[in-house]
Design a protein around this motif. Structure first.
Motif, PDB file in Angstrom:
ATOM      1  N   ASN A  58      -7.145  -7.760   2.027  1.00  0.00           N
ATOM      2  CA  ASN A  58      -8.524  -8.163   2.262  1.00  0.00           C
ATOM      3  C   ASN A  58      -9.395  -6.943   2.045  1.00  0.00           C
ATOM      4  O   ASN A  58      -9.018  -5.828   2.440  1.00  0.00           O
ATOM      5  CB  ASN A  58      -8.705  -8.689   3.680  1.00  0.00           C
ATOM      6  N   TYR A  59     -10.552  -7.142   1.400  1.00  0.00           N
ATOM      7  CA  TYR A  59     -11.428  -6.031   1.061  1.00  0.00           C
ATOM      8  C   TYR A  59     -12.859  -6.300   1.495  1.00  0.00           C
ATOM      9  O   TYR A  59     -13.320  -7.443   1.494  1.00  0.00           O
ATOM     10  CB  TYR A  59     -11.435  -5.798  -0.452  1.00  0.00           C
ATOM     11  N   ALA A  60     -13.560  -5.231   1.809  1.00  0.00           N
ATOM     12  CA  ALA A  60     -14.998  -5.333   1.974  1.00  0.00           C
ATOM     13  C   ALA A  60     -15.600  -5.685   0.622  1.00  0.00           C
ATOM     14  O   ALA A  60     -15.111  -5.247  -0.426  1.00  0.00           O
ATOM     15  CB  ALA A  60     -15.569  -4.007   2.474  1.00  0.00           C
ATOM     16  N   ASP A  61     -16.683  -6.451   0.644  1.00  0.00           N
ATOM     17  CA  ASP A  61     -17.322  -6.860  -0.602  1.00  0.00           C
ATOM     18  C   ASP A  61     -17.716  -5.658  -1.452  1.00  0.00           C
ATOM     19  O   ASP A  61     -17.637  -5.693  -2.686  1.00  0.00           O
ATOM     20  CB  ASP A  61     -18.567  -7.704  -0.305  1.00  0.00           C
ATOM     21  N   SER A  62     -18.123  -4.592  -0.792  1.00  0.00           N
ATOM     22  CA  SER A  62     -18.643  -3.427  -1.506  1.00  0.00           C
ATOM     23  C   SER A  62     -17.574  -2.691  -2.313  1.00  0.00           C
ATOM     24  O   SER A  62     -17.910  -1.906  -3.210  1.00  0.00           O
ATOM     25  CB  SER A  62     -19.298  -2.458  -0.522  1.00  0.00           C
ATOM     26  N   VAL A  63     -16.300  -2.921  -2.021  1.00  0.00           N
ATOM     27  CA  VAL A  63     -15.242  -2.186  -2.718  1.00  0.00           C
ATOM     28  C   VAL A  63     -14.360  -3.097  -3.564  1.00  0.00           C
ATOM     29  O   VAL A  63     -13.492  -2.611  -4.310  1.00  0.00           O
ATOM     30  CB  VAL A  63     -14.358  -1.382  -1.732  1.00  0.00           C
ATOM     31  N   THR A  64     -14.575  -4.390  -3.467  1.00  0.00           N
ATOM     32  CA  THR A  64     -13.746  -5.340  -4.222  1.00  0.00           C
ATOM     33  C   THR A  64     -13.843  -5.052  -5.713  1.00  0.00           C
ATOM     34  O   THR A  64     -14.944  -4.898  -6.252  1.00  0.00           O
ATOM     35  CB  THR A  64     -14.190  -6.778  -3.926  1.00  0.00           C
ATOM     36  N   GLY A  65     -12.671  -4.972  -6.328  1.00  0.00           N
ATOM     37  CA  GLY A  65     -12.628  -4.684  -7.757  1.00  0.00           C
ATOM     38  C   GLY A  65     -12.530  -3.216  -8.093  1.00  0.00           C
ATOM     39  O   GLY A  65     -12.224  -2.850  -9.234  1.00  0.00           O
ATOM     40  N   ARG A  66     -12.783  -2.355  -7.116  1.00  0.00           N
ATOM     41  CA  ARG A  66     -12.710  -0.904  -7.356  1.00  0.00           C
ATOM     42  C   ARG A  66     -11.618  -0.232  -6.527  1.00  0.00           C
ATOM     43  O   ARG A  66     -11.070   0.786  -6.942  1.00  0.00           O
ATOM     44  CB  ARG A  66     -14.063  -0.252  -7.040  1.00  0.00           C
ATOM     45  N   PHE A  67     -11.349  -0.768  -5.357  1.00  0.00           N
ATOM     46  CA  PHE A  67     -10.327  -0.198  -4.470  1.00  0.00           C
ATOM     47  C   PHE A  67      -9.121  -1.130  -4.439  1.00  0.00           C
ATOM     48  O   PHE A  67      -9.265  -2.356  -4.506  1.00  0.00           O
ATOM     49  CB  PHE A  67     -10.853  -0.044  -3.048  1.00  0.00           C
ATOM     50  N   THR A  68      -7.957  -0.536  -4.287  1.00  0.00           N
ATOM     51  CA  THR A  68      -6.727  -1.309  -4.151  1.00  0.00           C
ATOM     52  C   THR A  68      -5.915  -0.760  -2.995  1.00  0.00           C
ATOM     53  O   THR A  68      -5.605   0.448  -2.974  1.00  0.00           O
ATOM     54  CB  THR A  68      -5.889  -1.257  -5.433  1.00  0.00           C
ATOM     55  N   ILE A  69      -5.576  -1.633  -2.054  1.00  0.00           N
ATOM     56  CA  ILE A  69      -4.729  -1.245  -0.941  1.00  0.00           C
ATOM     57  C   ILE A  69      -3.316  -1.737  -1.219  1.00  0.00           C
ATOM     58  O   ILE A  69      -3.118  -2.838  -1.764  1.00  0.00           O
ATOM     59  CB  ILE A  69      -5.260  -1.787   0.407  1.00  0.00           C
ATOM     60  N   SER A  70      -2.342  -0.917  -0.879  1.00  0.00           N
ATOM     61  CA  SER A  70      -0.946  -1.285  -1.081  1.00  0.00           C
ATOM     62  C   SER A  70      -0.109  -0.628   0.012  1.00  0.00           C
ATOM     63  O   SER A  70      -0.618   0.213   0.772  1.00  0.00           O
ATOM     64  CB  SER A  70      -0.458  -0.852  -2.462  1.00  0.00           C
ATOM     65  N   ARG A  71       1.151  -0.998   0.075  1.00  0.00           N
ATOM     66  CA  ARG A  71       2.013  -0.413   1.094  1.00  0.00           C
ATOM     67  C   ARG A  71       3.444  -0.329   0.602  1.00  0.00           C
ATOM     68  O   ARG A  71       3.862  -1.093  -0.257  1.00  0.00           O
ATOM     69  CB  ARG A  71       1.946  -1.209   2.396  1.00  0.00           C
ATOM     70  N   ASP A  72       4.149   0.621   1.185  1.00  0.00           N
ATOM     71  CA  ASP A  72       5.573   0.776   0.952  1.00  0.00           C
ATOM     72  C   ASP A  72       6.246   0.596   2.299  1.00  0.00           C
ATOM     73  O   ASP A  72       6.217   1.506   3.142  1.00  0.00           O
ATOM     74  CB  ASP A  72       5.855   2.168   0.365  1.00  0.00           C
ATOM     75  N   ASN A  73       6.820  -0.553   2.530  1.00  0.00           N
ATOM     76  CA  ASN A  73       7.389  -0.845   3.845  1.00  0.00           C
ATOM     77  C   ASN A  73       8.583   0.059   4.171  1.00  0.00           C
ATOM     78  O   ASN A  73       8.838   0.361   5.331  1.00  0.00           O
ATOM     79  CB  ASN A  73       7.795  -2.306   3.932  1.00  0.00           C
ATOM     80  N   ALA A  74       9.312   0.475   3.161  1.00  0.00           N
ATOM     81  CA  ALA A  74      10.456   1.355   3.401  1.00  0.00           C
ATOM     82  C   ALA A  74      10.016   2.714   3.936  1.00  0.00           C
ATOM     83  O   ALA A  74      10.760   3.381   4.656  1.00  0.00           O
ATOM     84  CB  ALA A  74      11.252   1.533   2.120  1.00  0.00           C
ATOM     85  N   LYS A  75       8.799   3.106   3.587  1.00  0.00           N
ATOM     86  CA  LYS A  75       8.269   4.393   4.029  1.00  0.00           C
ATOM     87  C   LYS A  75       7.226   4.236   5.131  1.00  0.00           C
ATOM     88  O   LYS A  75       6.653   5.242   5.563  1.00  0.00           O
ATOM     89  CB  LYS A  75       7.646   5.138   2.847  1.00  0.00           C
ATOM     90  N   ASN A  76       6.954   3.018   5.550  1.00  0.00           N
ATOM     91  CA  ASN A  76       5.906   2.765   6.561  1.00  0.00           C
ATOM     92  C   ASN A  76       4.599   3.453   6.160  1.00  0.00           C
ATOM     93  O   ASN A  76       3.939   4.095   6.995  1.00  0.00           O
ATOM     94  CB  ASN A  76       6.348   3.242   7.943  1.00  0.00           C
ATOM     95  N   THR A  77       4.243   3.302   4.920  1.00  0.00           N
ATOM     96  CA  THR A  77       3.093   4.000   4.373  1.00  0.00           C
ATOM     97  C   THR A  77       2.144   3.013   3.704  1.00  0.00           C
ATOM     98  O   THR A  77       2.587   2.090   3.013  1.00  0.00           O
ATOM     99  CB  THR A  77       3.536   5.067   3.355  1.00  0.00           C
ATOM    100  N   VAL A  78       0.857   3.236   3.923  1.00  0.00           N
ATOM    101  CA  VAL A  78      -0.171   2.449   3.277  1.00  0.00           C
ATOM    102  C   VAL A  78      -0.993   3.369   2.379  1.00  0.00           C
ATOM    103  O   VAL A  78      -1.203   4.536   2.710  1.00  0.00           O
ATOM    104  CB  VAL A  78      -1.056   1.723   4.313  1.00  0.00           C
ATOM    105  N   TYR A  79      -1.428   2.835   1.251  1.00  0.00           N
ATOM    106  CA  TYR A  79      -2.203   3.605   0.276  1.00  0.00           C
ATOM    107  C   TYR A  79      -3.541   2.928   0.028  1.00  0.00           C
ATOM    108  O   TYR A  79      -3.672   1.718   0.150  1.00  0.00           O
ATOM    109  CB  TYR A  79      -1.439   3.699  -1.050  1.00  0.00           C
ATOM    110  N   LEU A  80      -4.505   3.737  -0.349  1.00  0.00           N
ATOM    111  CA  LEU A  80      -5.801   3.211  -0.788  1.00  0.00           C
ATOM    112  C   LEU A  80      -6.160   3.918  -2.084  1.00  0.00           C
ATOM    113  O   LEU A  80      -6.496   5.105  -2.068  1.00  0.00           O
ATOM    114  CB  LEU A  80      -6.882   3.434   0.270  1.00  0.00           C
ATOM    115  N   GLN A  81      -6.069   3.196  -3.183  1.00  0.00           N
ATOM    116  CA  GLN A  81      -6.475   3.712  -4.484  1.00  0.00           C
ATOM    117  C   GLN A  81      -7.946   3.390  -4.676  1.00  0.00           C
ATOM    118  O   GLN A  81      -8.321   2.223  -4.674  1.00  0.00           O
ATOM    119  CB  GLN A  81      -5.638   3.095  -5.596  1.00  0.00           C
ATOM    120  N   MET A  82      -8.761   4.425  -4.829  1.00  0.00           N
ATOM    121  CA  MET A  82     -10.199   4.252  -4.957  1.00  0.00           C
ATOM    122  C   MET A  82     -10.635   4.715  -6.343  1.00  0.00           C
ATOM    123  O   MET A  82     -10.271   5.820  -6.776  1.00  0.00           O
ATOM    124  CB  MET A  82     -10.926   5.073  -3.892  1.00  0.00           C
TER     125      MET A  82
END
Length: 121
Positions: A58-82
């Motif tokens: 889920n994204y804020a309207d202001s960042v939709t299309g420019r930001f991507t959130i993802s996660r690696d469950n094996a590493k318990n890590t979340v990423y934000l590509q901006m």
């Protein structure tokens, strides 16, 4: 206790890209969502993006299309590509995680220490 350690902030020119990371460690059993907020000087904290444990985003309207959130469950890590960053997105970016420490406890929201993102030429 669950600790969240963020990395990846810094200075970037307008239109540029950055990738933030947030790793959860400690007494981490599972979560039902992770994500990012940001807070600019003199403004309220703003939700940027969230991702559930099964990958629903889920994204804020202001960042939709420019930001991507993802996660690696094996590493318990979340990423934000901006990407296509704007000067007004200069802020401290905070990672959060709704986690539980055992299968019998409830979920609690943990926060990272924040990482500064500055968008400026």
């Amino acid at each position: 206790q669950v600790q969240l350690v963020e990395s990846g902030g810094g200075l970037v020119q307008p239109g540029g890209s950055l990738r933030l990371s947030c790793a959860a460690s400690g007494s981490f059993f599972s979560d039902n969502g992770m994500g990012w907020y940001r807070q600019a000087p003199g403004k309220d904290r703003e939700l940027v993006a969230t991702i559930t444990s099964d990958g629903t985003t889920n994204y804020a309207d202001s960042v939709t299309g420019r930001f991507t959130i993802s996660r690696d469950n094996a590493k318990n890590t979340v990423y934000l590509q901006m990407s296509s960053l704007k000067p007004e997105e200069t802020a401290v970016y905070y990672c959060f995680c709704n986690a539980r420490t055992t299968r019998w406890t409830g979920y609690y929201t943990y926060w990272g220490q924040g990482t500064q993102v500055t968008v400026s030429s």
